[in-house]
Enzyme design. Structure first.
Site, PDB file in Angstrom:
ATOM      1  N   CYS A 120       0.671  -1.258   0.038  1.00 52.63           N
ATOM      2  CA  CYS A 120       0.080  -0.085   0.005  1.00 52.63           C
ATOM      3  C   CYS A 120       0.667   1.220  -0.082  1.00 52.63           C
ATOM      4  CB  CYS A 120      -1.112   0.049   1.311  1.00 52.63           C
ATOM      5  SG  CYS A 120      -1.788  -1.454   1.358  1.00 52.63           S
ATOM      6  N   HIS A 253      -3.322   6.720   2.053  1.00 58.35           N
ATOM      7  CA  HIS A 253      -3.780   5.602   1.834  1.00 58.35           C
ATOM      8  C   HIS A 253      -5.044   5.155   2.246  1.00 58.35           C
ATOM      9  CE1 HIS A 253      -4.212   1.444   0.966  1.00 58.35           C
ATOM     10  NE2 HIS A 253      -3.628   1.117   2.411  1.00 58.35           N
ATOM     11  N   ASN A 284     -10.378  -0.539  -0.225  1.00 63.40           N
ATOM     12  CA  ASN A 284      -8.940  -0.370   0.153  1.00 63.40           C
ATOM     13  C   ASN A 284      -8.198  -1.068  -1.343  1.00 63.40           C
ATOM     14  OD1 ASN A 284      -6.165  -0.760   0.421  1.00 63.40           O
ATOM     15  ND2 ASN A 284      -6.572  -1.171   2.713  1.00 63.40           N
TER      16      ASN A 284
HETATM   17  O1  UT7 Z   1      -4.129  -1.537   3.460  1.00 60.42           O
HETATM   18  C1  UT7 Z   1      -3.095  -2.247   4.369  1.00 60.42           C
HETATM   19  C2  UT7 Z   1      -3.231  -1.762   5.508  1.00 60.42           C
HETATM   20  N1  UT7 Z   1      -4.467  -2.186   6.404  1.00 60.42           N
HETATM   21  C3  UT7 Z   1      -4.907  -1.484   7.130  1.00 60.42           C
HETATM   22  O2  UT7 Z   1      -4.593  -0.315   7.390  1.00 60.42           O
HETATM   23  C4  UT7 Z   1      -5.898  -1.929   8.006  1.00 60.42           C
HETATM   24  C5  UT7 Z   1      -5.864  -1.436   9.416  1.00 60.42           C
HETATM   25  N2  UT7 Z   1      -6.921  -2.117  10.323  1.00 60.42           N
HETATM   26  C6  UT7 Z   1      -8.160  -1.835  10.256  1.00 60.42           C
HETATM   27  O3  UT7 Z   1      -8.498  -0.903   9.395  1.00 60.42           O
HETATM   28  C7  UT7 Z   1      -9.148  -2.384  11.393  1.00 60.42           C
HETATM   29  O4  UT7 Z   1      -8.327  -2.997  12.341  1.00 60.42           O
HETATM   30  C8  UT7 Z   1     -10.024  -3.389  10.627  1.00 60.42           C
HETATM   31  C9  UT7 Z   1     -11.312  -2.461   9.826  1.00 60.42           C
HETATM   32  C10 UT7 Z   1      -9.603  -4.498   9.654  1.00 60.42           C
HETATM   33  C11 UT7 Z   1     -10.921  -4.214  11.761  1.00 60.42           C
HETATM   34  O5  UT7 Z   1     -11.582  -3.176  12.610  1.00 60.42           O
HETATM   35  P1  UT7 Z   1     -11.470  -3.059  14.128  1.00 60.42           P
HETATM   36  O6  UT7 Z   1     -12.106  -2.097  14.753  1.00 60.42           O
HETATM   37  O7  UT7 Z   1      -9.847  -3.240  14.434  1.00 60.42           O
HETATM   38  O8  UT7 Z   1     -11.942  -4.527  14.385  1.00 60.42           O
HETATM   39  P2  UT7 Z   1     -11.300  -5.639  15.380  1.00 60.42           P
HETATM   40  O9  UT7 Z   1     -10.510  -6.635  14.461  1.00 60.42           O
HETATM   41  O10 UT7 Z   1     -10.804  -5.175  16.649  1.00 60.42           O
HETATM   42  O11 UT7 Z   1     -12.720  -6.421  16.023  1.00 60.42           O
HETATM   43  C12 UT7 Z   1     -13.659  -5.911  16.891  1.00 60.42           C
HETATM   44  C13 UT7 Z   1     -14.787  -6.926  16.873  1.00 60.42           C
HETATM   45  C14 UT7 Z   1     -14.397  -8.414  17.252  1.00 60.42           C
HETATM   46  O12 UT7 Z   1     -15.284  -8.700  18.002  1.00 60.42           O
HETATM   47  P3  UT7 Z   1     -15.055  -8.921  19.786  1.00 60.42           P
HETATM   48  O13 UT7 Z   1     -13.879  -9.845  19.848  1.00 60.42           O
HETATM   49  O14 UT7 Z   1     -14.913  -7.765  20.135  1.00 60.42           O
HETATM   50  O15 UT7 Z   1     -16.319  -9.661  20.363  1.00 60.42           O
HETATM   51  C15 UT7 Z   1     -14.434  -8.982  15.792  1.00 60.42           C
HETATM   52  O16 UT7 Z   1     -14.790 -10.464  16.136  1.00 60.42           O
HETATM   53  O17 UT7 Z   1     -15.433  -6.854  15.698  1.00 60.42           O
HETATM   54  C16 UT7 Z   1     -15.524  -8.157  15.110  1.00 60.42           C
HETATM   55  N3  UT7 Z   1     -15.598  -8.270  13.638  1.00 60.42           N
HETATM   56  C17 UT7 Z   1     -16.657  -8.105  13.009  1.00 60.42           C
HETATM   57  N4  UT7 Z   1     -18.013  -8.070  13.229  1.00 60.42           N
HETATM   58  C18 UT7 Z   1     -18.762  -7.952  12.275  1.00 60.42           C
HETATM   59  C19 UT7 Z   1     -14.495  -8.498  12.905  1.00 60.42           C
HETATM   60  N5  UT7 Z   1     -14.861  -8.447  11.716  1.00 60.42           N
HETATM   61  C20 UT7 Z   1     -16.097  -8.386  11.735  1.00 60.42           C
HETATM   62  C21 UT7 Z   1     -17.061  -8.110  10.622  1.00 60.42           C
HETATM   63  N6  UT7 Z   1     -18.355  -7.862  11.012  1.00 60.42           N
HETATM   64  N7  UT7 Z   1     -16.715  -8.083   9.280  1.00 60.42           N
END
Ligand code: UT7
Length: 328
Positions: A120, A253, A284
């Protein structure tokens, strides 16, 4: 003593062109593939819909479409392109490089041509390289392309990443300039974080016939982007000799709108700065996200040619790169 070439004093972006995968996949459709909701995806990332390539849209076809636009907008013809740099992690061939295939398709006679793998951050890596090539005299007009088909590398059993990714290409022509049009590049990597975002071993393709999918520890990237990368963004601005209130446009990005919001707070940019939110309708697209965001702002009239824009990319490696540019 060896003789060297006289270089051009400065370089600038002459033009930008983009191509988006033609299939629109909204969150409702995405939620037929993964266990999620429109509300969760919007709230966590800002994404409403994303663009995917159809079967006949390939990294090559999308690169060529974006490049043709950029070359024409620069007022050039393919014969004048002296180097092609393609940043991609989704060219399904070790060799020849996608850059060589693009050269053949465009009909450029004999440009230097090579691919880079900086995920990226790759577009900004390419702009930094192109600037150096022009100032050293090794090239006059460099075509820099960022292109991905991430939908073909997405694991739909992994709901924490599947909704993010998209397909498209963005291209710029970088050429000589009488005044500085590209500020110093801030770039680097974090060798302790090689496992944070990975695309599996290509051997899988031939041995097991499986697609090597993207694996990402999203929380770690999120934290890194909103702290370390936010500081690097400040550094790129300072090295270009600009105060935050002298900046017109910010094109980070397009990874996540919440990351962009956090960077804005960190940079203390004035409200007048136009910010790319291309992720909302694009998702993305990794190396393509910054040039696509740039083209969208210029086409909508939110940004105009001659304004100063801060661009920054960060991703798998982990790697990052950014610089201030004058918009084409
Ligand atoms: O382009 C390359 C570089 N990449 C990036 O910059 C990505 C950076 N990271 C992010 O943008 C975020 O970490 C994500 C969008 C990928 C994920 O968001 P988050 O706020 O970090 O979510 P998380 O992984 O901390 O998950 C929070 C909760 C979890 O549930 P619990 O454990 O709190 O009960 C996950 O199981 O959300 C749950 N979860 C979902 N729920 C509904 C994870 N994915 C989903 C989903 N739908 N698709």
């Amino acid at each position: 003593m060896l003789q060297t070439r006289p270089g051009h004093r400065y370089a600038r972006l002459m033009s930008v062109g983009g191509y988006r995968g033609s299939r629109v996949v909204d969150n409702a459709e995405m939620c037929t593939m993964i266990d999620s909701s429109d509300e969760w995806i919007r709230q966590r990332t800002g994404i409403v819909e994303r663009r995917w390539a159809t079967d006949d849209e390939t990294p090559l076809s999308m690169s060529v479409a974006a490049a043709r636009k950029a070359i024409e907008r620069a007022g050039l013809v393919p014969d004048q392109i002296s180097a092609i740099i393609v940043s991609t992690v989704s060219h399904f061939k070790q060799t020849p490089s996608l850059a060589c295939e693009v050269a053949a398709e465009l009909g450029c006679p004999a440009p230097a041509a090579f691919d880079i793998s900086a995920a990226c951050a790759g577009f900004s890596y390419g702009v930094g390289l192109a600037e150096g090539m022009i100032r050293s005299g090794s090239s006059d007009y460099v075509l820099v392309i960022g292109v991905e088909v991430l939908s073909r590398l997405t694991d739909f059993d992994d709901r924490s990443t599947a909704f993010l990714f998209s397909d498209g290409a963005g291209a710029v022509v970088v050429g000589p300039s009488d005044v500085p049009g590209i500020g110093p590049t801030v770039w680097g990597s974090d060798p302790k974080a090689t496992k944070v975002i990975e695309i599996g071993d290509w051997k899988q393709l031939t041995t097991a016939g499986e697609t090597p999918y993207i694996h990402m520890d999203g929380r770690t990237v999120f934290l890194w982007a909103t702290t370390f990368i936010a500081d690097k963004t400040k550094e790129a601005l300072a090295l270009a000799g600009l105060a935050p209130d002298e900046l017109d446009v910010f094109i980070p990005h397009q990874a996540n709108n919440r990351i962009t919001d956090s960077m804005l707070r960190h940079l203390k940019l004035p409200e007048s700065v136009v910010v790319s939110r291309d992720i909302v309708h694009m998702g993305n697209s990794s190396a393509a996200s910054v040039p696509l965001g740039m083209e969208a702002l210029l086409e909508s009239g939110e940004a105009t040619s001659g304004q100063t824009a801060l661009i920054i990319g960060f991703g798998a490696g982990l790697v990052f790169s950014g610089q201030v540019v004058t918009l084409p």
